[in-house]
Design a protein around this motif. Sequence first.
Motif, PDB file in Angstrom:
ATOM      1  N   TRP A 258       6.524  -1.850  13.022  1.00 39.75           N
ATOM      2  CA  TRP A 258       6.109  -0.664  13.765  1.00 39.75           C
ATOM      3  C   TRP A 258       4.700  -0.211  13.365  1.00 39.75           C
ATOM      4  CZ3 TRP A 258      11.237   2.496  12.875  1.00 39.75           C
ATOM      5  CH2 TRP A 258      12.180   2.116  13.847  1.00 39.75           C
ATOM      6  N   SER A 259       4.350  -0.406  12.092  1.00 34.56           N
ATOM      7  CA  SER A 259       3.130   0.171  11.538  1.00 34.56           C
ATOM      8  C   SER A 259       1.852  -0.157  12.314  1.00 34.56           C
ATOM      9  CB  SER A 259       2.977  -0.270  10.077  1.00 34.56           C
ATOM     10  OG  SER A 259       1.823   0.287   9.501  1.00 34.56           O
ATOM     11  N   PRO A 260       1.578  -1.433  12.671  1.00 35.99           N
ATOM     12  CA  PRO A 260       0.301  -1.724  13.342  1.00 35.99           C
ATOM     13  C   PRO A 260       0.148  -1.092  14.723  1.00 35.99           C
ATOM     14  CG  PRO A 260       1.311  -3.723  12.450  1.00 35.99           C
ATOM     15  CD  PRO A 260       2.346  -2.652  12.402  1.00 35.99           C
ATOM     16  N   ILE A 261       1.277  -0.810  15.393  1.00 33.56           N
ATOM     17  CA  ILE A 261       1.192  -0.263  16.748  1.00 33.56           C
ATOM     18  C   ILE A 261       1.410   1.250  16.781  1.00 33.56           C
ATOM     19  CG2 ILE A 261       1.889  -2.426  17.836  1.00 33.56           C
ATOM     20  CD1 ILE A 261       4.705  -1.266  18.153  1.00 33.56           C
ATOM     21  N   GLY A 262       1.602   1.835  15.595  1.00 30.09           N
ATOM     22  CA  GLY A 262       1.768   3.284  15.543  1.00 30.09           C
ATOM     23  C   GLY A 262       3.124   3.761  16.025  1.00 30.09           C
ATOM     24  N   GLU A 263       4.100   2.867  16.086  1.00 30.57           N
ATOM     25  CA  GLU A 263       5.444   3.258  16.520  1.00 30.57           C
ATOM     26  C   GLU A 263       6.124   4.072  15.421  1.00 30.57           C
ATOM     27  OE1 GLU A 263       8.289   4.296  18.362  1.00 30.57           O
ATOM     28  OE2 GLU A 263       7.287   2.761  19.557  1.00 30.57           O
ATOM     29  N   ASP A 264       6.909   5.078  15.824  1.00 30.72           N
ATOM     30  CA  ASP A 264       7.632   5.882  14.842  1.00 30.72           C
ATOM     31  C   ASP A 264       9.134   5.859  15.071  1.00 30.72           C
ATOM     32  OD1 ASP A 264       7.940   7.379  17.113  1.00 30.72           O
ATOM     33  OD2 ASP A 264       6.975   9.187  16.328  1.00 30.72           O
ATOM     34  N   GLY A 265       9.577   4.918  15.901  1.00 28.27           N
ATOM     35  CA  GLY A 265      11.009   4.798  16.159  1.00 28.27           C
ATOM     36  C   GLY A 265      11.491   5.592  17.342  1.00 28.27           C
ATOM     37  N   THR A 266      10.578   6.311  18.013  1.00 27.46           N
ATOM     38  CA  THR A 266      10.976   7.113  19.173  1.00 27.46           C
ATOM     39  C   THR A 266      10.652   6.431  20.492  1.00 27.46           C
ATOM     40  OG1 THR A 266       8.841   8.263  19.249  1.00 27.46           O
ATOM     41  CG2 THR A 266      10.566   9.236  17.867  1.00 27.46           C
ATOM     42  N   GLY A 267       9.853   5.357  20.455  1.00 25.77           N
ATOM     43  CA  GLY A 267       9.487   4.654  21.677  1.00 25.77           C
ATOM     44  C   GLY A 267       8.252   5.194  22.353  1.00 25.77           C
TER      45      GLY A 267
ATOM     46  N   LYS B 134       0.860  -1.177   0.000  1.00 25.55           N
ATOM     47  CA  LYS B 134       0.000   0.000   0.000  1.00 25.55           C
ATOM     48  C   LYS B 134       0.899   1.230   0.000  1.00 25.55           C
ATOM     49  CE  LYS B 134      -0.469   0.161   5.045  1.00 25.55           C
ATOM     50  NZ  LYS B 134      -1.419   0.142   6.189  1.00 25.55           N
ATOM     51  N   ALA B 135       0.303   2.390  -0.160  1.00 21.70           N
ATOM     52  CA  ALA B 135       1.102   3.618  -0.145  1.00 21.70           C
ATOM     53  C   ALA B 135       1.777   3.773   1.209  1.00 21.70           C
ATOM     54  CB  ALA B 135       0.215   4.824  -0.428  1.00 21.70           C
ATOM     55  N   PRO B 136       3.035   4.179   1.227  1.00 16.87           N
ATOM     56  CA  PRO B 136       3.731   4.343   2.504  1.00 16.87           C
ATOM     57  C   PRO B 136       3.211   5.565   3.252  1.00 16.87           C
ATOM     58  CG  PRO B 136       5.091   5.171   0.733  1.00 16.87           C
ATOM     59  CD  PRO B 136       3.879   4.556   0.091  1.00 16.87           C
ATOM     60  N   PRO B 137       3.429   5.620   4.573  1.00 14.22           N
ATOM     61  CA  PRO B 137       2.996   6.794   5.330  1.00 14.22           C
ATOM     62  C   PRO B 137       3.815   8.022   4.955  1.00 14.22           C
ATOM     63  CG  PRO B 137       4.329   5.332   6.696  1.00 14.22           C
ATOM     64  CD  PRO B 137       4.065   4.603   5.420  1.00 14.22           C
ATOM     65  N   LEU B 138       3.284   9.193   5.257  1.00 13.40           N
ATOM     66  CA  LEU B 138       3.969  10.430   4.886  1.00 13.40           C
ATOM     67  C   LEU B 138       5.306  10.578   5.583  1.00 13.40           C
ATOM     68  CD1 LEU B 138       0.962  12.936   4.815  1.00 13.40           C
ATOM     69  CD2 LEU B 138       2.129  11.855   2.881  1.00 13.40           C
ATOM     70  N   ASN B 139       5.459   9.950   6.767  1.00 14.51           N
ATOM     71  CA  ASN B 139       6.737  10.049   7.474  1.00 14.51           C
ATOM     72  C   ASN B 139       7.644   8.874   7.171  1.00 14.51           C
ATOM     73  OD1 ASN B 139       5.194   8.151   8.840  1.00 14.51           O
ATOM     74  ND2 ASN B 139       5.965   8.706  10.862  1.00 14.51           N
ATOM     75  N   ALA B 140       7.413   8.210   6.023  1.00 13.55           N
ATOM     76  CA  ALA B 140       8.219   7.045   5.646  1.00 13.55           C
ATOM     77  C   ALA B 140       9.720   7.321   5.617  1.00 13.55           C
ATOM     78  CB  ALA B 140       7.754   6.505   4.299  1.00 13.55           C
ATOM     79  N   PRO B 141      10.183   8.463   5.102  1.00 16.90           N
ATOM     80  CA  PRO B 141      11.635   8.684   5.078  1.00 16.90           C
ATOM     81  C   PRO B 141      12.282   8.631   6.462  1.00 16.90           C
ATOM     82  CG  PRO B 141      10.571  10.197   3.566  1.00 16.90           C
ATOM     83  CD  PRO B 141       9.475   9.519   4.340  1.00 16.90           C
ATOM     84  N   ILE B 142      11.664   9.276   7.459  1.00 15.39           N
ATOM     85  CA  ILE B 142      12.268   9.261   8.790  1.00 15.39           C
ATOM     86  C   ILE B 142      12.133   7.886   9.427  1.00 15.39           C
ATOM     87  CG2 ILE B 142      10.186  10.073   9.979  1.00 15.39           C
ATOM     88  CD1 ILE B 142      13.843  10.949  10.844  1.00 15.39           C
ATOM     89  N   LEU B 143      11.061   7.146   9.131  1.00 15.15           N
ATOM     90  CA  LEU B 143      10.917   5.793   9.652  1.00 15.15           C
ATOM     91  C   LEU B 143      12.027   4.893   9.114  1.00 15.15           C
ATOM     92  CD1 LEU B 143       7.057   5.207   9.371  1.00 15.15           C
ATOM     93  CD2 LEU B 143       8.373   5.728  11.430  1.00 15.15           C
ATOM     94  N   LEU B 144      12.331   5.035   7.835  1.00 20.56           N
ATOM     95  CA  LEU B 144      13.395   4.230   7.238  1.00 20.56           C
ATOM     96  C   LEU B 144      14.757   4.599   7.802  1.00 20.56           C
ATOM     97  CD1 LEU B 144      12.098   4.214   3.558  1.00 20.56           C
ATOM     98  CD2 LEU B 144      12.212   2.249   5.093  1.00 20.56           C
ATOM     99  N   GLU B 145      14.966   5.873   8.081  1.00 19.77           N
ATOM    100  CA  GLU B 145      16.225   6.289   8.714  1.00 19.77           C
ATOM    101  C   GLU B 145      16.392   5.624  10.070  1.00 19.77           C
ATOM    102  OE1 GLU B 145      16.953  10.539   8.880  1.00 19.77           O
ATOM    103  OE2 GLU B 145      15.719  10.826   7.094  1.00 19.77           O
TER     104      GLU B 145
ATOM    105  N   GLU C 214      14.355  -2.509  19.956  1.00 16.15           N
ATOM    106  CA  GLU C 214      14.605  -3.905  19.632  1.00 16.15           C
ATOM    107  C   GLU C 214      14.239  -4.201  18.184  1.00 16.15           C
ATOM    108  OE1 GLU C 214      16.007  -6.214  21.613  1.00 16.15           O
ATOM    109  OE2 GLU C 214      16.314  -4.619  23.083  1.00 16.15           O
ATOM    110  N   LEU C 215      15.106  -4.929  17.498  1.00 21.60           N
ATOM    111  CA  LEU C 215      14.833  -5.316  16.122  1.00 21.60           C
ATOM    112  C   LEU C 215      13.703  -6.343  16.089  1.00 21.60           C
ATOM    113  CD1 LEU C 215      16.235  -4.438  13.474  1.00 21.60           C
ATOM    114  CD2 LEU C 215      17.411  -6.642  13.496  1.00 21.60           C
ATOM    115  N   ALA C 216      12.802  -6.187  15.145  1.00 20.50           N
ATOM    116  CA  ALA C 216      11.676  -7.101  15.000  1.00 20.50           C
ATOM    117  C   ALA C 216      12.165  -8.500  14.636  1.00 20.50           C
ATOM    118  CB  ALA C 216      10.725  -6.582  13.926  1.00 20.50           C
TER     119      ALA C 216
END
Length: 228
Positions: free
Chosen positions: A163-172, A109-120, A205-207
């Motif tokens: 991260w996507s199903p739980i709404g995580e953005d990498g910040t905890g 599906k289309a990636p979220p708008l904050n996809a670049p920072i999530l990938l970083e 933690e890595l998935a």
Amino acid sequence: MLNAGDPQIASLLINPGDGTTAATLTVYAPDGTSTTAAVTVSETDDDGVRMASAAVTYPVAGLYVLAWVVTGIGAGVEHQQVPVAPAVTTVPQGRVYATTTDLANKLRKAPPLNAPILLERASRLVDKELLCAIYDVDDDGLPTDPVHIEAMRDATVEQVAAWSPIGEDGTGVTDHYTNVKLGSASMSRGGGSSGGSQKGSAAEELAPQARMILQQAGLTGHGPWTPY
């Protein structure tokens, strides 16, 4: 929201205003430097109001301040704050192992708008897992073996997918509370590090799927070593 590099017609309503009304505009950049913009003041309308306007460009991201000084009828000083976001880009910055296209294909599906920072952030987590790994790299420290390139790409997108199903953005942030009810205010903490569990947070933690991909590519299980 304005982005760095965007032009804008800044404006100020002057009420009352007449033929004696004039205005100047000073633009203060986030670093404290200032520039003066050319201001045009409209004719007085039927309600005795004039409009001052000026073309302004915001070269970098940050918080700008527009300082208007009006003289004549309607004299006064007014400050407007203008938040400016970084220039829009779909390309993650820094050391990143996957693109937004890779992520879209994984999510189907289309990636979220904050996809670049999530990938970083996911790439940073992959790097954490590979601190002791031995593999060939180029001058930028990126893998050169096609197997490793694919594994690190796939592990990165798997991490974001987890991260996507739980709404995580990498910040905890999602580890603070996992159950919040507005009625009767019931809250419960998650199982991450902020909740006091021994297990690390979803951002730390890595998935499992991401770790499995790295393991199958032979990139994990390496101990510390020295070339001597």
